[in-house]
Design a protein around this motif. Structure first.
Motif, PDB file in Angstrom:
ATOM      1  N   ALA A 151       0.821  -1.212   0.000  1.00 12.12           N
ATOM      2  CA  ALA A 151       0.000   0.000   0.000  1.00 12.12           C
ATOM      3  C   ALA A 151       0.857   1.266   0.000  1.00 12.12           C
ATOM      4  O   ALA A 151       0.389   2.334  -0.375  1.00 12.12           O
ATOM      5  CB  ALA A 151      -0.922   0.001   1.215  1.00 12.12           C
ATOM      6  N   ARG A 152       2.110   1.136   0.425  1.00  9.99           N
ATOM      7  CA  ARG A 152       2.978   2.313   0.471  1.00  9.99           C
ATOM      8  C   ARG A 152       3.840   2.419  -0.773  1.00  9.99           C
ATOM      9  O   ARG A 152       4.660   3.326  -0.901  1.00  9.99           O
ATOM     10  CB  ARG A 152       3.850   2.247   1.734  1.00  9.99           C
ATOM     11  N   LEU A 153       3.675   1.484  -1.697  1.00 10.14           N
ATOM     12  CA  LEU A 153       4.465   1.500  -2.919  1.00 10.14           C
ATOM     13  C   LEU A 153       3.618   1.694  -4.165  1.00 10.14           C
ATOM     14  O   LEU A 153       4.107   2.133  -5.198  1.00 10.14           O
ATOM     15  CB  LEU A 153       5.230   0.176  -3.059  1.00 10.14           C
TER      16      LEU A 153
ATOM     17  N   GLU B 113     -10.010  13.327  -2.693  1.00  8.67           N
ATOM     18  CA  GLU B 113      -9.313  13.941  -1.562  1.00  8.67           C
ATOM     19  C   GLU B 113      -9.141  12.940  -0.405  1.00  8.67           C
ATOM     20  O   GLU B 113      -8.062  12.832   0.180  1.00  8.67           O
ATOM     21  CB  GLU B 113     -10.106  15.165  -1.091  1.00  8.67           C
ATOM     22  N   THR B 114     -10.232  12.219  -0.090  1.00  9.94           N
ATOM     23  CA  THR B 114     -10.164  11.256   1.010  1.00  9.94           C
ATOM     24  C   THR B 114      -9.136  10.171   0.718  1.00  9.94           C
ATOM     25  O   THR B 114      -8.349   9.792   1.588  1.00  9.94           O
ATOM     26  CB  THR B 114     -11.546  10.623   1.250  1.00  9.94           C
ATOM     27  N   THR B 115      -9.133   9.674  -0.517  1.00 15.63           N
ATOM     28  CA  THR B 115      -8.158   8.642  -0.868  1.00 15.63           C
ATOM     29  C   THR B 115      -6.743   9.181  -0.692  1.00 15.63           C
ATOM     30  O   THR B 115      -5.860   8.487  -0.187  1.00 15.63           O
ATOM     31  CB  THR B 115      -8.388   8.163  -2.313  1.00 15.63           C
TER      32      THR B 115
ATOM     33  N   ARG C  94      -5.798  11.514   1.401  1.00 14.99           N
ATOM     34  CA  ARG C  94      -5.513  11.596   2.841  1.00 14.99           C
ATOM     35  C   ARG C  94      -5.179  10.221   3.399  1.00 14.99           C
ATOM     36  O   ARG C  94      -4.307  10.082   4.235  1.00 14.99           O
ATOM     37  CB  ARG C  94      -6.712  12.169   3.595  1.00 14.99           C
ATOM     38  N   LEU C  95      -5.901   9.211   2.922  1.00 14.71           N
ATOM     39  CA  LEU C  95      -5.628   7.861   3.410  1.00 14.71           C
ATOM     40  C   LEU C  95      -4.322   7.325   2.831  1.00 14.71           C
ATOM     41  O   LEU C  95      -3.814   6.296   3.271  1.00 14.71           O
ATOM     42  CB  LEU C  95      -6.794   6.923   3.087  1.00 14.71           C
ATOM     43  N   ARG C  96      -3.783   8.025   1.812  1.00 13.17           N
ATOM     44  CA  ARG C  96      -2.448   7.655   1.325  1.00 13.17           C
ATOM     45  C   ARG C  96      -1.378   8.443   2.066  1.00 13.17           C
ATOM     46  O   ARG C  96      -0.239   8.481   1.659  1.00 13.17           O
ATOM     47  CB  ARG C  96      -2.347   7.904  -0.176  1.00 13.17           C
ATOM     48  N   GLY C  97      -1.775   9.115   3.133  1.00 12.29           N
ATOM     49  CA  GLY C  97      -0.792   9.761   3.995  1.00 12.29           C
ATOM     50  C   GLY C  97      -0.565  11.239   3.734  1.00 12.29           C
ATOM     51  O   GLY C  97       0.299  11.849   4.344  1.00 12.29           O
TER      52      GLY C  97
ATOM     53  N   ARG D 196      -4.178  17.418   4.875  1.00 10.92           N
ATOM     54  CA  ARG D 196      -5.473  17.816   4.335  1.00 10.92           C
ATOM     55  C   ARG D 196      -5.346  18.776   3.144  1.00 10.92           C
ATOM     56  O   ARG D 196      -5.948  18.560   2.086  1.00 10.92           O
ATOM     57  CB  ARG D 196      -6.282  18.479   5.448  1.00 10.92           C
TER      58      ARG D 196
ATOM     59  N   ARG E  36      -6.133  17.942  -0.762  1.00 13.57           N
ATOM     60  CA  ARG E  36      -7.110  18.735  -1.508  1.00 13.57           C
ATOM     61  C   ARG E  36      -6.487  19.283  -2.787  1.00 13.57           C
ATOM     62  O   ARG E  36      -7.080  19.214  -3.867  1.00 13.57           O
ATOM     63  CB  ARG E  36      -7.625  19.871  -0.632  1.00 13.57           C
TER      64      ARG E  36
ATOM     65  N   ARG F 276       2.616   7.453  -6.467  1.00 11.78           N
ATOM     66  CA  ARG F 276       3.215   6.164  -6.169  1.00 11.78           C
ATOM     67  C   ARG F 276       4.088   5.771  -7.365  1.00 11.78           C
ATOM     68  O   ARG F 276       3.724   6.066  -8.510  1.00 11.78           O
ATOM     69  CB  ARG F 276       2.129   5.102  -5.981  1.00 11.78           C
TER      70      ARG F 276
END
Lengths: 332, 269
Positions: free
Chosen positions: A95-97, A118-120, A122-125, A128, A132, A173
């Motif tokens: 998930a981090r690659l 945007e949420t995706t 944020r969930l990729r680190g 905010r 955005r 990524r």
């Protein structure tokens, strides 16, 4: 069978290295259960900066392979390395690659396009503001700004797919894994996808692993393609290299207006060898024979019954069939 | 058509694994999931919230025919039970359905391929569902208090009851949705849980047979109902209210932990 390695476009270091991957499923229950080998010893190497395709009919094992590469599924045997990381031992590192575009959008369906991206992010680190900004940039790049405030569930299939693709791009990524990204898209959206992919590769050296069963797409965008059938890699080469396997043969497509004129001997003989789909007959043959056949069907009663015919050089699908792909389920 | 240019040359001498992108941290990821879920709830769940509220109001009206207005245990538990029922409907029933659907359709893959702590997905979603029930619970409680002649001054307690009962019920709902082997079973479990909350929470406790009372003690929503019901008394026993809320919080921690474990299991590789 191991890969029949075609020449990589550059001798770049590997991005994805899969060795002898085996994954079996149990199908059915109790004593009647049978074991299905979805992946039966798959080995392949995707080099950095490559656009690499997995081509094969439904049920060939492409998605199972991708799920193991993305760390969603643990293989029964074999190894998966992403940019030097052992994904079998550390599936969480995937998930981090990589950025992954799966076939389902249920997790994002009720969000607006902007919020999904945007949420995706944020969930990729991303922070905010960063998320955005990155989301707005990707939406603009893909021409989604006008529908940014609409929920995904209210969009057409192609637009929804493009919005999910946008979400997959937010938060850079080095590897993008895209499972049939252009399904249901119109040509404009498709071009936007390939342009975005191309840009990332040119600017950042992004590697792309693409699952497809669309032959046209495979021919035009891929550097190399692995043909997968029954859980094995049956060939791995550039699209041109694969087509060279069937070099010399041509494909003749005949479309009859109504009933085929089987009274004509040449047509009757052809029926034995042709692949008949409704009023369309397809035959793969040598150019000499094709010339004779064209001559036979473009005269007399056969010509009167003929609606359309095309004579074409081989496509990847022809190569696939020649390779022994048993299902013939590739989209043209 | 060749849309794609040749890849740039990468230096093959750079050996060793590539650097990993940072993972999302728990609280920012939780906040992102919460915000997205709340926005999603606004779009998709408003009709269902109406259903939840009308259902509770309907029960109030129905029970008014059986239970007299005025200070009585029965009146208090009907009003408190109906209010907490809104929470049970959304947090338990709808959340079980949501996670059941996400799991069945492969939607969990989206989260599983993002570097997020599992707790942030479960807690963010659960918190969004629970907080979404607050307006309905307040409305039901106010209407119930008026109908049954109970004081309105303590409605602020809902600010504690809804999150705590919400945590307990949504954890249960999420766990049901994530553990159910099939989507239909997730739906069924959610609805069974809600029916239990309805029957065991709304019906006055004195009228229930002993085995049913034991069952009632096992249901996490009971303690939310009890806590809220106590505050309608002329001189509420705040220690007991706090004790009930403490049980809710404890069950909430346990059920959300189970839900997080269930999430890990559902995306297990």
């Amino acid at each position: 069978m191991s890969e029949t390695a075609g020449p990589a476009p550059e001798e770049a270091p590997p991005c994805v290295a899969v060795r002898d991957l085996v994954r079996t499923y149990r199908s059915g229950r109790g004593a009647a259960a049978t074991e299905i080998r979805a992946n039966d010893g798959i080995s392949l190497t995707v080099r950095q900066g490559e656009i690499f395709g997995l081509l094969g009919p439904n049920g060939a094992g492409k998605s199972t392979l991708v799920r193991q590469i993305t760390g969603l599924l643990r293989p029964d045997a074999g190894s998966v390395e992403l940019l030097g990381h052992d994904i079998v031992r550390h599936p969480d590192r995937a998930a981090r690659l990589l950025g992954y575009l799966g076939q389902e959008s249920t997790a994002l369906d009720e969000l607006t396009v902007a919020l999904a991206a945007e949420t995706t992010g944020r969930l990729r680190g991303l922070g905010r503001a960063q998320a955005r900004g990155a989301a707005a940039e990707v939406l603009a790049e893909l021409g989604l700004t006008a529908i940014a405030q609409r929920p995904l569930a209210k969009l057409s299939g192609g637009q929804r797919r493009l919005a999910c693709f946008a979400a997959a791009l937010v938060g850079d990524r080095p590897l993008l894994v895209l499972d049939e990204p252009t399904t249901g898209m119109d040509p404009v959206a498709r071009r936007a996808v390939w342009r975005a992919v191309d840009r990332r590769r040119a600017e950042r050296g992004t590697t792309v692993l693409l699952v497809t069963h669309n032959v046209i797409e495979a021919e035009t965008v891929l550097d190399r393609v692995a043909v997968i059938d029954d859980g094995r890699v049956i060939a791995c080469d550039t699209p041109g290299g694969l087509k060279a396997l069937v070099d010399g043969d041509v494909r003749l497509d005949l479309v009859w207006r109504d009933e085929a004129p089987v009274g004509v001997p040449a047509v009757a003989a052809l029926r034995e060898r042709a692949e008949c789909t409704g009023r369309r007959w397809t035959v793969r043959t040598t150019p000499e024979q094709a010339r004779e056949l064209v001559a036979a069907v473009t005269t007399g009663p056969a010509f009167a019954a003929l609606d359309d015919f095309t004579l074409a050089t081989p496509s990847l699908e022809d190569a696939y069939l020649k390779l022994g792909g048993r299902h013939g389920g590739l989209a043209k | 058509m060749t849309l794609l240019s040749a890849p740039p040359r990468t230096d093959p001498t750079t050996a060793g694994p590539a650097p990993l992108a940072p993972a999302a941290r728990l609280l920012p990821a939780l906040a992102a999931v919460y915000r997205a879920q709340l926005a999603r709830a606004r779009v998709a769940r408003i009709p269902l919230l109406f259903v939840a509220t009308f259902q509770s109001v309907g029960i109030l009206v129905m029970m008014r025919g059986v239970v007299d207005a005025g200070q009585s245990t029965a009146a208090r538990s009907v009003v408190a039970g109906s209010s907490v029922l809104v929470v049970a409907f959304v947090a338990l029933n709808l959340l079980a359905q949501y996670f059941g659907k996400l799991r069945a359709t492969g939607g969990l893959d989206h989260y599983a391929t993002l570097p997020v702590p599992p707790a942030s997905v479960v807690l963010g979603t659960a918190a969004a569902y629970a907080s979404f029930t607050l307006p309905g619970a307040v409305l039901t409680a106010a209407l119930g208090a008026v109908m049954f002649g109970l004081p309105l001054g303590q409605l602020w307690v809902l600010l504690a009851v809804v999150p705590l009962a919400g945590a307990a019920l949504s954890g249960l709902g999420a766990a049901c949705g994530l553990l159910a082997p099939r989507q239909e079973i997730a739906t069924m479990l959610g609805q069974l849980g809600m029916s239990a909350a309805l029957l065991l929470g709304v019906l006055p406790v004195d009228h229930l047979p002993q085995p049913v009372q034991w069952l009632r003690d096992l249901l996490p929503s009971t303690y939310g109902v009890e806590a809220f019901a106590r505050t309608f008394a002329p001189d509420p026993d705040w220690t007991m209210v706090l004790a009930d809320l403490g049980v809710c919080a404890g069950v909430g921690v346990v059920s959300l932990t189970v839900a997080t474990w269930a999430y890990r299991r559902a995306v297990a590789r």
